[in-house]
Design a protein around this motif. Structure first.
Motif, PDB file in Angstrom:
ATOM      1  N   ASP A 167       0.817  -1.213   0.000  1.00  0.00           N
ATOM      2  CA  ASP A 167       0.000   0.000   0.000  1.00  0.00           C
ATOM      3  C   ASP A 167       0.853   1.266   0.000  1.00  0.00           C
ATOM      4  O   ASP A 167       0.435   2.300  -0.497  1.00  0.00           O
ATOM      5  CB  ASP A 167      -0.893   0.049   1.253  1.00  0.00           C
ATOM      6  CG  ASP A 167      -2.117  -0.828   1.114  1.00  0.00           C
ATOM      7  OD1 ASP A 167      -2.729  -0.772   0.031  1.00  0.00           O
ATOM      8  OD2 ASP A 167      -2.440  -1.555   2.062  1.00  0.00           O
ATOM      9  N   THR A 168       2.037   1.187   0.602  1.00  0.00           N
ATOM     10  CA  THR A 168       2.805   2.405   0.822  1.00  0.00           C
ATOM     11  C   THR A 168       4.018   2.515  -0.098  1.00  0.00           C
ATOM     12  O   THR A 168       4.736   3.512  -0.042  1.00  0.00           O
ATOM     13  CB  THR A 168       3.305   2.471   2.280  1.00  0.00           C
ATOM     14  OG1 THR A 168       4.101   1.311   2.546  1.00  0.00           O
ATOM     15  CG2 THR A 168       2.150   2.500   3.257  1.00  0.00           C
ATOM     16  N   GLY A 169       4.262   1.524  -0.952  1.00  0.00           N
ATOM     17  CA  GLY A 169       5.377   1.585  -1.896  1.00  0.00           C
ATOM     18  C   GLY A 169       6.719   1.583  -1.184  1.00  0.00           C
ATOM     19  O   GLY A 169       7.005   0.672  -0.415  1.00  0.00           O
ATOM     20  N   THR A 170       7.525   2.650  -1.409  1.00  0.00           N
ATOM     21  CA  THR A 170       8.855   2.677  -0.802  1.00  0.00           C
ATOM     22  C   THR A 170       8.816   3.209   0.618  1.00  0.00           C
ATOM     23  O   THR A 170       9.760   3.038   1.381  1.00  0.00           O
ATOM     24  CB  THR A 170       9.802   3.568  -1.627  1.00  0.00           C
ATOM     25  OG1 THR A 170       9.199   4.865  -1.732  1.00  0.00           O
ATOM     26  CG2 THR A 170      10.029   3.006  -3.011  1.00  0.00           C
ATOM     27  N   LYS A 171       7.735   3.896   0.977  1.00  0.00           N
ATOM     28  CA  LYS A 171       7.644   4.444   2.326  1.00  0.00           C
ATOM     29  C   LYS A 171       7.334   3.345   3.327  1.00  0.00           C
ATOM     30  O   LYS A 171       6.747   2.320   2.984  1.00  0.00           O
ATOM     31  CB  LYS A 171       6.537   5.485   2.391  1.00  0.00           C
ATOM     32  CG  LYS A 171       6.846   6.750   1.620  1.00  0.00           C
ATOM     33  CD  LYS A 171       5.708   7.739   1.783  1.00  0.00           C
ATOM     34  CE  LYS A 171       6.115   9.096   1.245  1.00  0.00           C
ATOM     35  NZ  LYS A 171       5.085  10.091   1.493  1.00  0.00           N
ATOM     36  N   GLY A 172       7.708   3.600   4.587  1.00  0.00           N
ATOM     37  CA  GLY A 172       7.328   2.671   5.634  1.00  0.00           C
ATOM     38  C   GLY A 172       5.870   2.891   5.988  1.00  0.00           C
ATOM     39  O   GLY A 172       5.291   3.926   5.681  1.00  0.00           O
ATOM     40  N   ARG A 173       5.271   1.892   6.641  1.00  0.00           N
ATOM     41  CA  ARG A 173       3.872   2.049   7.014  1.00  0.00           C
ATOM     42  C   ARG A 173       3.728   2.188   8.520  1.00  0.00           C
ATOM     43  O   ARG A 173       4.298   1.416   9.285  1.00  0.00           O
ATOM     44  CB  ARG A 173       3.049   0.844   6.560  1.00  0.00           C
ATOM     45  CG  ARG A 173       1.555   1.033   6.894  1.00  0.00           C
ATOM     46  CD  ARG A 173       0.747  -0.178   6.545  1.00  0.00           C
ATOM     47  NE  ARG A 173       1.096  -1.308   7.403  1.00  0.00           N
ATOM     48  CZ  ARG A 173       0.344  -2.421   7.494  1.00  0.00           C
ATOM     49  NH1 ARG A 173      -0.732  -2.542   6.756  1.00  0.00           N
ATOM     50  NH2 ARG A 173       0.720  -3.398   8.289  1.00  0.00           N
ATOM     51  N   LEU A 174       2.943   3.193   8.927  1.00  0.00           N
ATOM     52  CA  LEU A 174       2.530   3.314  10.320  1.00  0.00           C
ATOM     53  C   LEU A 174       1.073   2.876  10.379  1.00  0.00           C
ATOM     54  O   LEU A 174       0.216   3.479   9.727  1.00  0.00           O
ATOM     55  CB  LEU A 174       2.669   4.766  10.798  1.00  0.00           C
ATOM     56  CG  LEU A 174       1.966   5.101  12.109  1.00  0.00           C
ATOM     57  CD1 LEU A 174       2.597   4.353  13.279  1.00  0.00           C
ATOM     58  CD2 LEU A 174       2.007   6.605  12.374  1.00  0.00           C
ATOM     59  N   LEU A 175       0.794   1.814  11.124  1.00  0.00           N
ATOM     60  CA  LEU A 175      -0.584   1.325  11.220  1.00  0.00           C
ATOM     61  C   LEU A 175      -1.354   2.190  12.212  1.00  0.00           C
ATOM     62  O   LEU A 175      -0.978   2.291  13.379  1.00  0.00           O
ATOM     63  CB  LEU A 175      -0.582  -0.134  11.678  1.00  0.00           C
ATOM     64  CG  LEU A 175      -1.958  -0.766  11.899  1.00  0.00           C
ATOM     65  CD1 LEU A 175      -2.730  -0.867  10.601  1.00  0.00           C
ATOM     66  CD2 LEU A 175      -1.826  -2.137  12.543  1.00  0.00           C
ATOM     67  N   GLU A 176      -2.419   2.827  11.729  1.00  0.00           N
ATOM     68  CA  GLU A 176      -3.258   3.654  12.600  1.00  0.00           C
ATOM     69  C   GLU A 176      -4.616   2.993  12.753  1.00  0.00           C
ATOM     70  O   GLU A 176      -4.988   2.127  11.956  1.00  0.00           O
ATOM     71  CB  GLU A 176      -3.414   5.041  11.977  1.00  0.00           C
ATOM     72  CG  GLU A 176      -2.241   5.968  12.261  1.00  0.00           C
ATOM     73  CD  GLU A 176      -2.315   6.581  13.656  1.00  0.00           C
ATOM     74  OE1 GLU A 176      -3.427   6.776  14.171  1.00  0.00           O
ATOM     75  OE2 GLU A 176      -1.236   6.867  14.223  1.00  0.00           O
ATOM     76  N   PHE A 177      -5.368   3.396  13.759  1.00  0.00           N
ATOM     77  CA  PHE A 177      -6.644   2.734  14.024  1.00  0.00           C
ATOM     78  C   PHE A 177      -7.782   3.368  13.225  1.00  0.00           C
ATOM     79  O   PHE A 177      -8.100   2.914  12.160  1.00  0.00           O
ATOM     80  CB  PHE A 177      -6.926   2.719  15.527  1.00  0.00           C
ATOM     81  CG  PHE A 177      -6.155   1.631  16.234  1.00  0.00           C
ATOM     82  CD1 PHE A 177      -4.787   1.521  16.078  1.00  0.00           C
ATOM     83  CD2 PHE A 177      -6.795   0.712  17.023  1.00  0.00           C
ATOM     84  CE1 PHE A 177      -4.071   0.510  16.710  1.00  0.00           C
ATOM     85  CE2 PHE A 177      -6.089  -0.304  17.662  1.00  0.00           C
ATOM     86  CZ  PHE A 177      -4.731  -0.393  17.501  1.00  0.00           C
ATOM     87  N   THR A 178      -8.377   4.439  13.748  1.00  0.00           N
ATOM     88  CA  THR A 178      -9.452   5.057  12.991  1.00  0.00           C
ATOM     89  C   THR A 178      -9.275   6.559  12.942  1.00  0.00           C
ATOM     90  O   THR A 178      -8.862   7.170  13.936  1.00  0.00           O
ATOM     91  CB  THR A 178     -10.856   4.727  13.568  1.00  0.00           C
ATOM     92  OG1 THR A 178     -11.764   5.778  13.235  1.00  0.00           O
ATOM     93  CG2 THR A 178     -10.818   4.572  15.065  1.00  0.00           C
ATOM     94  N   PRO A 179      -9.567   7.180  11.798  1.00  0.00           N
ATOM     95  CA  PRO A 179      -9.438   8.631  11.701  1.00  0.00           C
ATOM     96  C   PRO A 179     -10.420   9.359  12.617  1.00  0.00           C
ATOM     97  O   PRO A 179     -10.321  10.571  12.773  1.00  0.00           O
ATOM     98  CB  PRO A 179      -9.732   8.927  10.232  1.00  0.00           C
ATOM     99  CG  PRO A 179     -10.258   7.692   9.643  1.00  0.00           C
ATOM    100  CD  PRO A 179      -9.968   6.561  10.539  1.00  0.00           C
TER     101      PRO A 179
END
Lengths: 328, 662
Positions: A167-179
């Motif tokens: 989903d994030t390509g070359t960037k790292g992913r920060l998993l968030e809960f709900t906006p």
């Protein structure tokens, strides 16, 4: 013959119906009482055991009729119920997860329709976490440490590719809960200069399922989370250090180059509580529970496979010295 | 030269070449979309101008507040009455000895169906208890019972009115469509303001969602009573009211009961949503297990809901079928006329009473249960859990199947499906998109639907949810395309192989009744979070109707037609493509239509697993108490559903059976 039989059948039917209806009415009379005190159960164990301790003491030591009703964590139904008197007391509201609702219902200009009864003693901590194996590896499961020097948010950039997903390509992913929670991940990532992208799971269940799957596979994952939370016991998570929160930081100030403020978990009540249940009101204002006490009960509950009520009762039985001061 | 061009044009007008033309257009736009996606094209040019967004949210918020404040005197008493009734039923069901309930379920099944139904129902109730959900199931049953009674009590009169008044029917129909598609989260907050946090709230949400079928089928049933029968009744001196009561309603009973059956099933589907407004019971159990990532426990509570649903379904279905004179079309009853209708009323009450012996047995159980505690409360010692082994299976799958599931997600769904469609929709300038949508809607279903499509898109733009609408639309199109393609293929296979169909049937049944929330955890553990997992979950959920109806349609192709085709030398494959599938097309399209509606019902779920789009917007605003924003996003979903529903129905609705009776 068949005629008498069908008459008998009808008589029996009427008899059974009458009997069951009578019984139903009898039950209802005992159950619904104007003097019932309604505590709110929410959907995590720490909250449930704390409420159960209060319920047991109100019932056994003070002779109140107490029932619990359910409302999802810090949701609109909770606040509406506390306004209308459908609910009377909730032990554990985390202010930063319901900032907008608190503004509207508790801290509104000209007085709120729900009252805050001070803090309950739990302090909530929020942060970003990785499973311990990401930093230290796990020899037993054959997992190599993929981010051995990860300590603070400034170390994140060198491991961006480790945490990258499709989903994030070359960037790292920060998993968030709900906006719906105002957690400001994009702003923080930018302030930290981290080449990461926040991805929202949409709901708490979804985020935790994603964390669980990553843990089962031994995949690296960086996730938003808070303490106390049951996930820490199951997944052995390590918090990534952030610059300490000061009053210049969001939400009080405007800087995002900081961690999260500590959450003073608060008791909320229906405004009519003091008038309708003065003794219970006094007890509930004295009622306190620390992180350690709550964790102790939850641990007993999960390790020994008890019900919430049993675990709370065991704690009450063993800690008379603690709670006797709360009884007015 | 000119001659040749016109002849070419004429060629394109013929059906077969038209088909080629359409295929070319679709392929070309797909290629364009695919290249846009792979080259990361700039999609800003497609944006809806921000200055054209009108703030329609604020007035909605304040008008709801006004309604809540002004009509509190009206809603509060309703709320307390329903609450009292609910707690009464609740206490009563929990008081009933479990042995009595199991025996009653068995005998009910025996009486309504046969001994297998009886055994199944008895065991199902017992099994719910064995899994440890006795109390939850009784609470859920009381909310379901109250909701269905209210839905039927309101729905049948409304349906009767609709049957007698065409204008009223025209008014009611779009409202019913909206009620079925508008996500419950949208009216959760206004309902909370009106009814407070209570069981009433859960009942209200359930009634809104489940009432449409009983209204629709009551209307249909009464309209289908043959004119001749009504005239006979009138000529015997019956007034309109008498005719309704003694002729039309009894003859429409089969149809009405089918509506009740569907209403019950839809009420069951709301069990989980009602947990969000504080209703206890099985929905809450599922919700709790979701938050603790306990897929096994979630599955168990899901099974309890499924079992409850099956019992209620079979009972109400058996009731609907039990009077041979009242088939759902009403035509079978025509010759008997009034006499038959009268007899039916007389028989209706007595034939459902259980035989004397069974009644005595139940009474004994009741008395015994009241006296002996283990026969009254379900004994904890009997309860078992299969959550742990189930969780171990899911954990194993999350680890070992990841290589294939991530390929399905990233290559099949993302690269080939979602990404091109999404980029294309964002890239396309908004007037062009409107034109294309209107054109497609016009070709599929006429100018009214084209108008509806343009209105819907304008609404999304003005309401400020254009981008979210594009997100959701691309997810819906990806999921819809995948479901239809896979569904038709599976349906064709099932129509050719009895064994495959038999194996498929219980899986499809479970897929349709199992609450979606239950398989969210396993799906996330396999596929992760994000728009793709929403699309995959949606495809799984929406598959059954298109498989079923494709299979049915192909099976129903008359034997002579196939034989004729074969005698002309068609091979099996040729017969399938050139004869069977074209002839089965109406049934297949019906499946496509139902699948489309199910895909749209999943939009909200996609929002809960990181799909974003309109679903997430609706969900967040229900948490933030912003009714206006929630309603705008919800209505954008409703518009999308209405347009896609009408488009997949084609022009069929204009020749609906109802029209022929006017």
């Amino acid at each position: 013959m068949s005629r008498t039989r069908s008459t008998w059948t009808k008589v029996m039917l009427v008899a059974v119906l009458a009997l069951t209806l009578l019984a139903g009415l009898a039950c209802e009379e005992g159950g619904d009482d104007a003097q019932t005190l309604y505590l709110v159960d929410q959907d995590w164990n720490g909250q449930l055991v704390t409420t159960a301790v209060a319920q047991i003491l109100l019932e056994q030591e003070m002779g109140h009729t107490v029932a619990t009703k359910f409302a999802p964590a810090d949701s609109a139904p909770l606040f509406i119920g506390l306004e209308t008197g459908d609910f009377h007391f909730v032990c554990c509201n985390w202010p930063s997860y319901s900032a907008e609702l608190l503004d509207e219902y508790v801290d509104a200009d000209g007085g709120g329709v729900v009252e805050r009864m001070g803090t309950v003693g739990i302090s909530g901590e929020t942060g970003w976490y990785v499973p311990s194996y990401v930093i230290n590896g796990d020899a037993e499961r054959g997992i190599a440490p993929v981010a051995p020097d990860l300590r603070t948010v400034s170390d994140l950039n060198q491991y961006a590719s480790v945490f990258a997903t499709s989903d994030t390509g070359t960037k790292g992913r920060l998993l968030e809960f709900t906006p719906a929670w105002d957690t400001k991940p994009e702003e923080r990532l930018e302030a930290f200069g981290a080449d990461f992208q926040a991805v929202f799971a949409g709901s708490e269940g979804a985020a935790l399922a994603e964390l669980d799957a990553a843990f089962q596979r031994g995949d690296p994952i960086l996730t938003y989370l808070w303490e106390p939370h049951w996930a820490h016991a199951k997944y052995n998570l390590v918090q990534i250090e952030m610059p300490e929160w000061t009053s210049d930081c969001y939400p009080e100030g405007s800087s995002f180059n900081c961690g999260f403020p500590t959450d003073p978990v608060a008791k909320l009540i229906w405004p009519g509580l003091q008038e309708e249940f003065p003794e219970a009101f006094d007890f509930l204002s004295n009622f306190q529970m620390t992180n350690e006490q709550q964790n102790e009960i939850v641990l007993n509950l999960t390790e020994n496979d008890l019900t919430v009520r049993q675990a709370a009762q065991e704690w009450v039985d063993a800690n008379g010295a603690v709670w006797s001061a709360w009884i007015p | 030269m000119i001659r040749m061009e016109t002849s070419q044009l004429r060629l394109f007008r013929r059906p077969r070449y038209q088909w080629v033309l359409w295929a070319t257009i679709v392929a070309a736009s797909y290629l364009l979309a695919y290249s846009l996606a792979t080259t990361n094209a700039n999609t800003d040019i497609g944006n809806w101008p921000q200055s054209w967004e009108l703030g329609i949210q604020q007035p909605i918020d304040s008008s709801f507040e006004w309604i809540g404040d002004t009509f509190a005197w009206f809603f509060n008493p309703i709320s307390s009455v329903i609450d009292a009734v609910l707690s009464g039923i609740d206490a009563f069901l929990l008081w009933l000895p479990w042995t009595f309930v199991v025996a009653a379920a068995f005998m009910g099944g025996l009486k309504l169906g046969n001994r297998w139904l009886g055994l199944f129902c008895g065991f199902a109730v017992l099994f719910i208890g064995l899994m440890g959900f006795w109390d939850s199931a009784m609470v859920t049953l009381s909310v379901l019972g109250a909701s269905v009674v209210i839905a039927v009590g309101l729905g049948v009169p409304i349906g009767i009115l609709a049957a007698f008044n065409n204008r009223f029917e025209a008014l009611v129909r779009p409202i019913l469509d909206t009620m079925q598609v508008l996500p419950a989260f949208v009216y959760l907050i206004p309902a909370l303001v009106l009814f407070g946090v209570s069981g009433t709230q859960g009942v209200f949400l359930t009634v809104v969602y489940c009432i449409p079928p009983v209204i629709r089928l009551t209307n249909l049933g009464i309209r289908q009573v043959p004119q001749a029968v009504i005239e006979t009744a009138h000529s015997h001196g019956s007034t309109t009211f008498q005719t309704l009561l003694q002729v039309q309603l009894p003859l429409a009973k089969g149809s009405i009961m089918m509506g009740v059956n569907q209403t019950i099933m839809m009420a069951v589907a709301m069990v989980i949503i009602t947990a969000l407004v504080g209703v206890e019971g099985l929905g809450r159990d599922v919700w709790l297990s979701l938050r603790e990532v306990d897929a096994g426990e979630g599955l168990q509570s899901g099974i309890a809901i499924v079992l409850l649903a099956i019992i209620l379904d079979r009972y109400s279905y058996a009731l609907a079928q039990s009077r041979p004179g009242n088939s759902s079309t009403g035509r079978g009853a025509a010759p008997g006329g009034v006499a038959m209708a009268n007899r039916t009323v007389g028989n209706m009450t007595s034939s459902y009473i259980l035989p004397f012996g069974s009644m005595l047995f139940l009474a004994v159980l009741l008395v015994l249960g009241a006296l002996v505690s283990p026969l009254r409360d379900f004994p904890d010692a009997l309860v078992f859990s299969m959550a742990d082994p189930v969780n171990r299976v899911f954990d194993w799958m999350a680890v070992n199947l990841h290589f294939i599931t991530s390929w399905i997600r990233d290559t099949l769904f993302r690269e080939l499906g979602y990404s091109p469609i999404h980029t294309f929709l964002l890239w396309l300038p908004w007037p062009a998109l409107m034109l294309i949508a209107a054109g497609l809607a016009y070709l599929a279903a006429g100018w009214r639907v084209a108008l509806l499509a343009v209105m819907g898109l304008l609404f999304a733009g003005i309401g400020g949810v254009w981008d979210l609408t594009m997100d959701t639309l691309s997810q819906v199109l990806t999921a819809g395309t995948f479901t239809v393609v896979v569904g038709i293929v599976l349906g064709v296979i099932a129509s050719q192989s009895k064994a495959f169909e038999t194996a498929l049937r219980p899986i499809l049944d479970t897929m349709q009744t199992m609450p979606i929330f239950v398989y969210l955890i396993p799906v996330i553990m396999l596929w992760g979070i994000g728009p793709l997992v929403g699309i995959i979950a949606t495809s799984v959920y929406a598959l059954p109707p298109v498989i079923r109806l494709t299979c049915l349609g192909i099976r129903d192709v008359p034997g002579q037609v196939i034989e004729t085709a074969q005698s002309h030398g068609s091979t099996g494959l040729q017969t399938m493509i050139q004869v069977k599938i074209p002839l089965a097309l109406p049934a297949i399209m019906l499946g496509v239509n139902q699948t489309t509606i199910m895909v749209l019902a999943m939009v909200i779920i996609a929002g809960l697993v990181g799909g974003g789009g309109l679903g997430q917007e609706v969900f967040i605003n229900s948490i933030w108490l912003k009714m206006g924003d929630g309603l705008v996003a919800g209505m954008a979903i409703v518009f999308m559903a209405m347009v896609l529903d009408r488009m997949t129905q084609g022009r069929r609705r204009t020749t609906a059976p109802l029209e022929s009776f006017r």
